[in-house]
Write a protein that holds these residues in place. Structure first.
Motif, PDB file in Angstrom:
ATOM      1  N   LYS A 140       0.819  -1.217   0.000  1.00  0.00           N
ATOM      2  CA  LYS A 140       0.000   0.000   0.000  1.00  0.00           C
ATOM      3  C   LYS A 140       0.852   1.265   0.000  1.00  0.00           C
ATOM      4  O   LYS A 140       0.389   2.328  -0.420  1.00  0.00           O
ATOM      5  CB  LYS A 140      -0.913   0.014   1.233  1.00  0.00           C
ATOM      6  N   GLN A 226      -5.558  -2.553  -3.848  1.00  0.00           N
ATOM      7  CA  GLN A 226      -5.173  -1.464  -2.939  1.00  0.00           C
ATOM      8  C   GLN A 226      -3.682  -1.165  -2.968  1.00  0.00           C
ATOM      9  O   GLN A 226      -3.221  -0.229  -2.324  1.00  0.00           O
ATOM     10  CB  GLN A 226      -5.600  -1.809  -1.509  1.00  0.00           C
ATOM     11  N   HIS A 292     -13.100  -2.883  -8.288  1.00  0.00           N
ATOM     12  CA  HIS A 292     -12.169  -2.238  -7.362  1.00  0.00           C
ATOM     13  C   HIS A 292     -11.071  -1.463  -8.089  1.00  0.00           C
ATOM     14  O   HIS A 292      -9.992  -1.233  -7.538  1.00  0.00           O
ATOM     15  CB  HIS A 292     -11.593  -3.274  -6.401  1.00  0.00           C
ATOM     16  N   GLN A 353      -1.855   5.682  -8.709  1.00  0.00           N
ATOM     17  CA  GLN A 353      -2.548   6.056  -7.487  1.00  0.00           C
ATOM     18  C   GLN A 353      -2.483   7.576  -7.304  1.00  0.00           C
ATOM     19  O   GLN A 353      -1.478   8.208  -7.632  1.00  0.00           O
ATOM     20  CB  GLN A 353      -1.920   5.360  -6.286  1.00  0.00           C
TER      21      GLN A 353
END
Length: 354
Positions: A140, A226, A292, A353
């Protein structure tokens, strides 16, 4: 010292209902730290083991993945933190094949491995050429650029079994019959997530049709989504589309046990001594991945996708054919009668991200 069947009988006796979901039994059989098929350390693969994989064919599979990763790195502008990330690395053979093909490149290699016995085996083979993290949660925070790969990982996740009784879907639980044997018994779904999954299954199948529900796979792809890295996600495995699972020819499900290259459906026999595996539902995996934030880049039979991945390598040979060993490997990986059709490959993309 207790055996795995003894441990399972004790757990069944301690259960208020006297039974356990098959997913719990499969997890024990594969991952118990002492008696599980995989829990005690890497198993032999290939002629001396219980099954073959694309890795056991030879180093070509790793070479093709290395070339794909290099193209990914170049397409992203050759970022310094670009990292190859492997999960399910077993004894480190695929990592070694990839790193050998990447000799001289600046790309980093990271293995996701929670089992210390596997990390020890991988370190013996790879030394300081790689780094390790224990779970996907560690991703992450970085790296920000990468290429994730796994070969035959989700097929070994514990699955729930459900069976159509002519009116509704029931879960199959495991109980003991009072002797040394175990058997299946139907009942209501053991958790809300499983109840939600079976609501989407068809109701027009023959009575007795059995399916595997891989809740662990869904949890895994959500965790992978994630991760902080931007780049490709390569998944190679036995698998089918949802419609294929519902065919009458697969009414017994796809869960199988493997031992010494022999396969059968006696999945409650010799627990801990045999590999247990199931085809994954690629339709469901892709759906959950896209929910997702991941996107589908490619999905195809292994033979076709590896054939496309090999194009630049074949062109680089400039008319000189590969040696006989390499050609045998390529044929084993791509021919429809061998691994080319039985395996499928999915390439997802993880977006940058924010």
């Amino acid at each position: 010292m207790s055996s795995l069947p003894q441990i399972l009988r004790a757990k069944l006796a301690a259960s208020p209902s006297g039974r356990l979901p098959f997913a719990q039994v499969m997890e024990l059989a594969l991952y118990h730290p002492e008696h599980g098929y995989y829990g005690a350390g890497p198993r032999k693969i290939g002629r001396q083991g219980d099954f073959f994989t694309s890795v056991s064919v030879g180093p070509l599979f790793g070479k093709l993945l290395a070339l794909y990763a290099l193209q990914e790195w170049q397409a992203q502008g050759e970022p310094e933190d670009f990292t190859l990330i492997e999960q399910g690395a077993h004894d480190g053979q695929l990592a070694e094949d990839i790193l050998n093909a990447l000799e001289g490149s600046p790309l980093r290699y990271l293995i996701v491995e929670p089992n210390p016995k596997y990390r020890e085996a991988q370190f013996k083979r790879l030394g300081d050429r790689v780094d390790w993290v224990e779970s996907l949660a560690a991703l992450k925070t970085g790296p920000k650029h990468g290429f994730f790969l796994c070969n035959e990982l989700p097929d070994a996740f514990p699955v729930h079994l459900v069976r159509w009784n002519g009116e509704r879907w029931e879960e199959l639980f495991v109980e003991t019959d009072g002797t040394e044997d175990f058997r299946f018994i139907p009942g209501d779904c053991s958790c809300e997530e499983l109840e939600a999954e079976v609501k989407h299954l068809p109701h027009d199948l023959e009575t007795g049709h059995t399916l595997e529900i891989n809740l662990a796979m869904l949890t895994w792809i959500r965790a992978l989504a994630q991760a902080a890295f931007h780049g490709g996600i390569f998944i190679a495995d036995y698998g089918l589309d949802a419609e294929e699972f519902h065919a009458d020819s697969r009414a017994d499900g796809t869960i199988r046990r493997y031992k010494q290259h022999q396969m059968d459906g006696h999945v409650l026999t010799d627990l801990g001594e045999c590999d247990l595996t199931t085809h994954i539902n690629f339709t469901r995996l892709i759906d959950e991945a896209e929910r997702h934030g991941l996107t589908q880049r490619e999905y195809d039979l292994q033979g076709r996708l590896l054939g496309r991945m090999a194009t630049k390598w074949l062109q680089s040979l400039e008319g000189s054919p590969p040696d006989a060993s390499t050609m045998r490997q390529f044929n084993s990986l791509t021919h429809p009668a061998l691994m080319g059709k039985s395996f499928r490959c999915l390439v997802l993309e993880s977006p940058p991200q924010p």
